[in-house]
Design a protein around this motif. Sequence first.
Motif, PDB file in Angstrom:
ATOM      1  N   UNK A 142      11.636   1.626   0.465  1.00  0.00           N
ATOM      2  CA  UNK A 142      11.471   3.261  -0.970  1.00  0.00           C
ATOM      3  C   UNK A 142      12.069   1.852  -2.240  1.00  0.00           C
ATOM      4  N   UNK A 143      13.248   1.746  -1.941  1.00  0.00           N
ATOM      5  CA  UNK A 143      14.261   0.785  -3.379  1.00  0.00           C
ATOM      6  C   UNK A 143      13.529  -0.574  -3.458  1.00  0.00           C
ATOM      7  N   UNK A 144      13.321  -1.588  -2.739  1.00  0.00           N
ATOM      8  CA  UNK A 144      12.328  -2.038  -2.545  1.00  0.00           C
ATOM      9  C   UNK A 144      10.803  -2.356  -2.826  1.00  0.00           C
ATOM     10  N   UNK A 145      10.173  -1.598  -2.575  1.00  0.00           N
ATOM     11  CA  UNK A 145       8.640  -1.900  -2.760  1.00  0.00           C
ATOM     12  C   UNK A 145       8.377  -1.739  -4.310  1.00  0.00           C
ATOM     13  N   UNK A 146       8.873  -0.903  -4.853  1.00  0.00           N
ATOM     14  CA  UNK A 146       7.769  -0.973  -6.293  1.00  0.00           C
ATOM     15  C   UNK A 146       8.498  -2.833  -7.468  1.00  0.00           C
ATOM     16  N   UNK A 147       9.627  -3.157  -6.430  1.00  0.00           N
ATOM     17  CA  UNK A 147       9.489  -4.255  -7.783  1.00  0.00           C
ATOM     18  C   UNK A 147       8.263  -5.463  -6.477  1.00  0.00           C
ATOM     19  N   UNK A 148       7.733  -5.325  -5.750  1.00  0.00           N
ATOM     20  CA  UNK A 148       6.762  -6.121  -5.013  1.00  0.00           C
ATOM     21  C   UNK A 148       6.271  -6.849  -5.924  1.00  0.00           C
ATOM     22  N   UNK A 149       5.029  -6.003  -6.398  1.00  0.00           N
ATOM     23  CA  UNK A 149       4.302  -6.866  -7.394  1.00  0.00           C
ATOM     24  C   UNK A 149       4.752  -8.297  -8.188  1.00  0.00           C
ATOM     25  N   UNK A 204      -5.364   3.726   9.131  1.00  0.00           N
ATOM     26  CA  UNK A 204      -4.163   2.957   9.478  1.00  0.00           C
ATOM     27  C   UNK A 204      -4.132   4.124  10.959  1.00  0.00           C
ATOM     28  N   UNK A 205      -3.328   2.617  11.949  1.00  0.00           N
ATOM     29  CA  UNK A 205      -3.241   2.861  12.798  1.00  0.00           C
ATOM     30  C   UNK A 205      -1.947   2.595  13.125  1.00  0.00           C
ATOM     31  N   UNK A 212      12.290  -7.848   1.528  1.00  0.00           N
ATOM     32  CA  UNK A 212      11.884  -8.347   0.568  1.00  0.00           C
ATOM     33  C   UNK A 212      10.948  -8.594   0.433  1.00  0.00           C
ATOM     34  N   UNK A 213      11.084  -9.933   1.958  1.00  0.00           N
ATOM     35  CA  UNK A 213      10.262 -10.725   2.642  1.00  0.00           C
ATOM     36  C   UNK A 213       9.446 -10.836   3.257  1.00  0.00           C
ATOM     37  N   UNK A 214       8.952  -9.519   4.146  1.00  0.00           N
ATOM     38  CA  UNK A 214       8.715  -9.098   4.854  1.00  0.00           C
ATOM     39  C   UNK A 214       7.592  -8.239   3.967  1.00  0.00           C
ATOM     40  N   UNK A 215       7.829  -7.017   3.127  1.00  0.00           N
ATOM     41  CA  UNK A 215       7.252  -7.026   2.481  1.00  0.00           C
ATOM     42  C   UNK A 215       5.755  -7.159   1.318  1.00  0.00           C
ATOM     43  N   UNK A 216       6.743  -8.131   0.120  1.00  0.00           N
ATOM     44  CA  UNK A 216       6.224  -8.976  -0.534  1.00  0.00           C
ATOM     45  C   UNK A 216       5.400  -9.875   0.845  1.00  0.00           C
ATOM     46  N   UNK A 217       5.336 -10.690   1.519  1.00  0.00           N
ATOM     47  CA  UNK A 217       4.737 -11.468   2.587  1.00  0.00           C
ATOM     48  C   UNK A 217       3.329 -10.769   3.278  1.00  0.00           C
ATOM     49  N   UNK A 218       3.542  -9.366   3.304  1.00  0.00           N
ATOM     50  CA  UNK A 218       2.759  -8.476   3.557  1.00  0.00           C
ATOM     51  C   UNK A 218       1.185  -7.934   3.116  1.00  0.00           C
ATOM     52  N   UNK A 219       1.839  -8.035   2.020  1.00  0.00           N
ATOM     53  CA  UNK A 219       0.855  -7.227   0.812  1.00  0.00           C
ATOM     54  C   UNK A 219       0.796  -8.723   0.380  1.00  0.00           C
ATOM     55  N   UNK A 246       2.083  -2.598   3.670  1.00  0.00           N
ATOM     56  CA  UNK A 246       3.154  -2.965   3.767  1.00  0.00           C
ATOM     57  C   UNK A 246       3.799  -2.511   4.059  1.00  0.00           C
ATOM     58  N   UNK A 247       4.699  -1.747   3.121  1.00  0.00           N
ATOM     59  CA  UNK A 247       5.600  -0.419   3.319  1.00  0.00           C
ATOM     60  C   UNK A 247       5.748   0.004   4.702  1.00  0.00           C
ATOM     61  N   UNK A 248       4.640   1.556   4.461  1.00  0.00           N
ATOM     62  CA  UNK A 248       4.431   1.627   5.556  1.00  0.00           C
ATOM     63  C   UNK A 248       4.172   1.383   7.029  1.00  0.00           C
ATOM     64  N   UNK A 249       3.446  -0.072   6.724  1.00  0.00           N
ATOM     65  CA  UNK A 249       3.514  -0.817   8.523  1.00  0.00           C
ATOM     66  C   UNK A 249       5.842  -1.299   9.234  1.00  0.00           C
ATOM     67  N   UNK A 250       5.969  -1.763   8.160  1.00  0.00           N
ATOM     68  CA  UNK A 250       7.551  -2.175   8.538  1.00  0.00           C
ATOM     69  C   UNK A 250       7.643  -1.147   8.887  1.00  0.00           C
ATOM     70  N   UNK A 251       7.521   0.212   8.261  1.00  0.00           N
ATOM     71  CA  UNK A 251       8.870   1.123   9.146  1.00  0.00           C
ATOM     72  C   UNK A 251       8.105   1.352  10.346  1.00  0.00           C
ATOM     73  N   UNK A 252       7.245   1.831  10.466  1.00  0.00           N
ATOM     74  CA  UNK A 252       6.558   2.339  11.896  1.00  0.00           C
ATOM     75  C   UNK A 252       6.735   0.969  12.409  1.00  0.00           C
ATOM     76  N   UNK A 253       7.380  -0.368  12.359  1.00  0.00           N
ATOM     77  CA  UNK A 253       7.651  -1.459  12.920  1.00  0.00           C
ATOM     78  C   UNK A 253       9.285  -1.104  13.469  1.00  0.00           C
TER      79      UNK A 253
END
Length: 539
Positions: free
Chosen positions: A480-487, A537-538, A419-426, A501-508
């Motif tokens: 996938x569960x948390x991303x819809x709640x990020x906004x 996206x790279x 949640x923290x990584x997604x919310x902050x990155x977005x 942000x989601x794609x980035x974290x999955x790649x990381x």
Amino acid sequence: MVSQGVKIHAEVPGAAQSIILTDSALAFIAALHRTFESTRQTLLRNRLAAQYRLDAGAQLDFPSETKNIRDEPAWICAPPAPGLEDRRVEITGPTDRKMVVNALNSGAKTFMADFEDSNSPTFANMVNGQHNLYDAIRRQIDFEQGGKSYKLSPNPAVLIVRPRGWHLDEPRVTVDNRPVSASLFDFALYFFHNAKELVGIGSGPYFYLPKMEHYLEARLWNDVFLFSQSYIGMTHGIIRATVLIETLPAAFHMEEILFELRQHSAGLNCGRWDYIFSFIKKRRADPSAVMPDRKDVTMQVGFMDAYVRLLIQTCHKRKVAAMGGMSAQIPIKGDEKANQEAMDKVKADKLREVTAGHDGTWIAHPLINKIAMDIFNEHMLGPNQYHVRREDVRVAAADLLDTNVKGKITDVGVKSNVSAALAYSAAWISGNGCIPLNHLMEDAATAEIARVQLWQWVKYNSVLDSGHPITVGYIDSLIEEIAPEIKKIAPGVKDEQVRIAADYLKAQVRKDWPSEFLTSDLMPYLESLDGGKWVKSAL
């Protein structure tokens, strides 16, 4: 007319760009770039080489070539500059106009105006932030918004500026077709426009320097200071800099960093959250360094306690400030019990700091100022605690590397990190670098810890306390569960930014090694906010 060889690749609406990016200021940036860029690049290559040695099994230790500096008792740093004698409470935050006024009026002793971790470096944020500080120093920052008047108080906090770290470029400004250092861009504009004005009002150009890993990086800053003071015709020593010890390698170079900056030093700071991030990242090849839930990596665990004690001892030995870390808590409205629990955490943290010997502490919200100030006023009767020598402290390299951290990896802890990584990155790629999460004011450091912990748990096949394995599939499902709640968590972000942000974290979590900094990775996505187009996206 723009200085020869200098190009600006973005525009900021309004008057700020013409006031801040003047030909003379750009000529100064160009002079700094042409003088110091090759050294910066060499030092960044040295960082990579040092990491490869650690990956191969080398152990961090205090540098043998500077033992004479550590052993010599006679040298001390410059005395405190005007306004820096007493720093018992420092408030930090980004440089938007409202924040600048509120922070300067907060009652804290100083305001650390942040171009770094609590700031998303859109070009508008960077240039407007410089303009806001320019106006604040000249007491022309007063404004009205939403029917409310914002007016600078008669005795505002002392201003300290944090530029971005050596590792970052400023791609919107190039010199000789090369991007300039983000550190030098931020430093140069503030120093060039304001140094003489600040000295004239009884203060000075004061800085916080982030993310250093070696004493030679402090030497580079000192050389920049010497060059800059000569460039504008001012006496050497008017600049003061506090260095954040927020990387694991820097903990082994504290005394050397002070020595390199001794004419310009204002002390060291415990950059606690980034330090935890660095501890995990630098020991990425060490399975014994796997950490439990982020909440369990407290200031009381072995490696953190050793780092704090050594920092205080080192600073007081050399007669400079040993600054404590951030209390990220913010007031909780509508829940008195939860608010009291949060404020009790602030009190306990500040009491720990002042009784350990710290000379001041950080807060993130004006309403926390009284709590921190009352504790330091009660336990620190003079302007600082330089007299608390902590000669009892004995910190060996093994103490700074102690990985004995008690705790578990829980489903709640993993979800919290996602949640923290997604919310902050977005939020960051939407132009907001400082967001409230779970009643804490968070910046990039929290997201960085979350990101590298997720990577570390996957890399080393960690399991939850329930026995469930932490795999890329498990992390993907949580994303996938948390991303819809990020906004809802980070208002203002768009669906596209959450997706990135989601794609980035999955790649990381799939990488052999984690990226050095998410801010470096995500910087290209700010292009759209500067009038450009989304990059592909790279990841």
